[in-house]
Scaffold this active site. Structure first.
Site, short mmCIF file in Angstrom:
data_model
loop_
_atom_site.label_atom_id
_atom_site.label_comp_id
_atom_site.label_asym_id
_atom_site.label_seq_id
_atom_site.Cartn_x
_atom_site.Cartn_y
_atom_site.Cartn_z
N GLU A 284 0.67 -1.16 -0.08
CA GLU A 284 -0.11 0.03 -0.08
C GLU A 284 0.97 1.19 -0.03
O GLU A 284 0.40 2.33 -0.60
CB GLU A 284 -0.81 -0.02 1.20
CG GLU A 284 -2.42 0.37 0.97
CD GLU A 284 -3.28 0.19 2.08
OE1 GLU A 284 -4.01 -0.92 1.89
OE2 GLU A 284 -3.44 0.81 2.80
N HIS A 305 7.30 -26.93 -0.81
CA HIS A 305 6.37 -27.96 -1.64
C HIS A 305 5.48 -27.28 -2.23
O HIS A 305 4.56 -28.17 -2.56
CB HIS A 305 6.05 -29.07 -0.51
CG HIS A 305 7.30 -29.66 0.21
ND1 HIS A 305 7.84 -30.87 -0.09
CD2 HIS A 305 8.19 -29.26 1.03
CE1 HIS A 305 8.71 -31.19 0.66
NE2 HIS A 305 8.89 -30.01 1.41
N LYS A 419 -14.03 0.99 -3.48
CA LYS A 419 -14.77 1.24 -2.59
C LYS A 419 -16.07 2.18 -3.14
O LYS A 419 -17.26 1.76 -3.08
CB LYS A 419 -14.28 2.21 -1.52
CG LYS A 419 -13.56 1.39 -0.47
CD LYS A 419 -13.10 2.48 0.71
CE LYS A 419 -12.06 1.84 1.48
NZ LYS A 419 -11.59 2.92 2.64
O1 PA5 Z 1 -3.18 1.68 6.00
C1 PA5 Z 1 -4.12 2.07 5.82
O2 PA5 Z 1 -4.42 3.34 5.68
C2 PA5 Z 1 -5.43 1.31 5.26
O3 PA5 Z 1 -5.13 -0.01 5.27
C3 PA5 Z 1 -6.54 1.34 6.60
O4 PA5 Z 1 -5.92 0.86 7.66
C4 PA5 Z 1 -7.83 0.53 6.11
O5 PA5 Z 1 -8.30 0.87 4.81
C5 PA5 Z 1 -8.76 0.58 7.15
O6 PA5 Z 1 -9.27 1.94 7.07
P1 PA5 Z 1 -9.90 2.39 8.58
O7 PA5 Z 1 -9.17 2.31 9.77
O8 PA5 Z 1 -10.36 3.91 8.33
O9 PA5 Z 1 -11.35 1.66 8.78
#
Ligand code: PA5
Length: 444
Positions: A284, A305, A419
């Site tokens: 990310e 394996h 989303k």
């Molecule tokens: O690293 C990030 O920002 C994302 O992976 C969030 O943690 C994830 O999308 C969850 O978001 P939220 O904590 O707003 O529900």
């Protein structure tokens, strides 16, 4: 130092002078973090968390004691950075064969998928057991955890009544924004704050990670101290002393040679969720602007394996980063047997960890011969302290690496696309036009 990097198995694939060029980029990236003048600099709160959170450990430990004494299960609701960090640490310590008992609640997870089957099974599992809920969402609006919380809140209210449920729900979220803080205020839940300048995947050392980790009985103070110790080691602009800089340089040098996939390898099953957390952190943070190393993982010997064949002999765009643990907390010695029908007497007197270490060495050499460079991260043992160090090392390495790559490591614009489509397809207000476009695409 409890962590070091052995990179001799990359030197057949790159020259020392390439590392020299790269280190200059790493130093200026490290300076950008220090001076807070790089991309995404309003999200650097994670850097000071290990120090800052030491103040909160007593408070969190009191809460954890209450939860441990009054529940058999803690349900952690969250997705991505809101649950992967705590799960990574917890899975490194719990006994997977242990059954739930008072004083040491089983930690289960919800809201990281949209499976009705999974959540129905979870509700069935909770029947007759005392439980607490820790709902975690920075934005307070993410659909998956919000939906799971709706289900679990309703179930908790049925079991404990509205007031009883409110005492058993802890919310970790933004101080002011989002539906979760509104809900929490309305229902008088105890709340813990995720600071504005801390992104989800960099939040392990905030209440996001600390509460579930403390409930699991792990020493959060020692974990923060391990992170703090690492924090001072990886300050300096010196590739020979700073493992975060060395790691960031090695992976970017290899990436520039076309090795676009990094496989994080462990030989100990309890580290498998460290890999899940690491994949999210690096994927990310770096995968944007049509760039980035694809983060994959393998659990050896299990995956020797399955994926082993591909790594040894498939398309050559891979390098491996192996976590090598010097000492295991528990070990078993293999003993000689009179009959030796299984032919294993040559292992007489050797411990399983010693044999595992030989499997690691054998595999590294085979993969290097198959043209897969190997970086080895050495840690002494698995303890709260060393896991704290390892996590902070990976966070800093990721930030430096992202700057070297020329991306903003602290945003995640790509996560939004699905989303929006999901809101549109499910008929959320305000997404009517997109709904029409998507329906047309599906039907034609
Ligand atoms: O690293 C990030 O920002 C994302 O992976 C969030 O943690 C994830 O999308 C969850 O978001 P939220 O904590 O707003 O529900």
């Amino acid at each position: 130092m409890s962590l070091s990097i052995n990179y001799k198995n990359t030197l057949n694939f790159l020259n020392e002078y390439e590392l020299d060029y790269m280190k200059e980029l790493a130093y200026s990236s490290n300076d950008k973090l220090k001076n807070k003048n790089g991309a995404g600099n309003d999200f650097l709160g994670w850097m000071g968390l290990p120090q800052e959170m030491l103040k909160l450990t007593d408070n969190i430990n009191v809460l954890a004691k209450e939860i441990r004494e009054n529940s058999e299960v803690l349900v952690v609701i969250g997705i991505g950075g809101s649950y992967l960090g705590s799960r990574a640490v917890i899975e490194s310590f719990i006994n997977p064969f242990d059954i739930s008992k008072k004083g040491s609640p089983t930690i289960v997870y919800a809201g990281h998928n949209i499976s009705g089957h999974y959540h129905k099974q979870l509700l069935e599992f909770l029947e007759g057991k005392d439980f607490y809920i820790n709902v975690i969402s920075k934005s307070g609006t993410t659909t998956e955890p919000a939906m799971a919380f709706r289900l679990l809140k309703e179930y908790a209210e049925k079991r404990y009544g509205a007031d009883g449920a409110s005492k058993r729900i802890i919310a970790t979220t933004d101080e002011k924004r989002g539906a979760l803080i509104t809900l929490s205020k309305e229902n008088s839940y105890r709340t813990y704050v995720i600071a504005d300048d801390v992104g989800g995947r960099f939040s392990v050392f905030s209440p996001v990670g600390l509460i579930p980790i403390a409930v699991a009985g792990i020493d959060i103070k020692a974990m923060l101290e391990g992170a703090n110790a690492m924090c001072s080691i990886i300050e300096e602009n010196d590739i020979t002393k700073n493992p975060a800089i060395l790691y960031a340089c090695l992976r970017n040098c290899l990436y520039n040679k076309g090795l676009t996939t990094e496989v994080l390898v462990n030989y100990i099953p309890r580290l498998s969720y460290i890999s899940e957390w690491w994949k999210q952190l690096y994927g990310e943070s770096e995968g944007k602007d049509q760039k980035g190393i694809f983060p994959a993982s393998a659990n050896f010997s299990t995956d020797l394996h399955s994926l082993g064949q591909y790594i040894q002999d498939g398309r050559r765009n891979i390098f491996e980063t192996v976590i090598r643990v010097a000492k295991e907390n528990n070990d078993i010695i293999i003993k000689k047997q009179e009959s030796d029908l299984d032919g294993l007497n040559y292992l007489d007197g050797k411990s399983m960890h010693e044999i595992n270490t030989n499997a690691l060495l054998a595999t590294v050499m085979a993969h290097v011969d198959g043209n897969v460079p190997n970086i080895i991260i050495d840690i002494d043992e698995i303890s709260a302290y060393t896991i704290g160090s390892l996590i902070y090392f990976f966070e800093k390495g990721c930030a430096i690496s992202g700057y070297i790559l020329g991306v903003n490591p602290f945003d995640q614009p790509g996560v939004e696309a699905y989303k929006k489509n999901m809101f549109a397809l499910l008929g959320k207000k305000g997404f009517e036009e997109q709904n029409k476009i998507l329906k047309d695409r599906i039907n034609n």
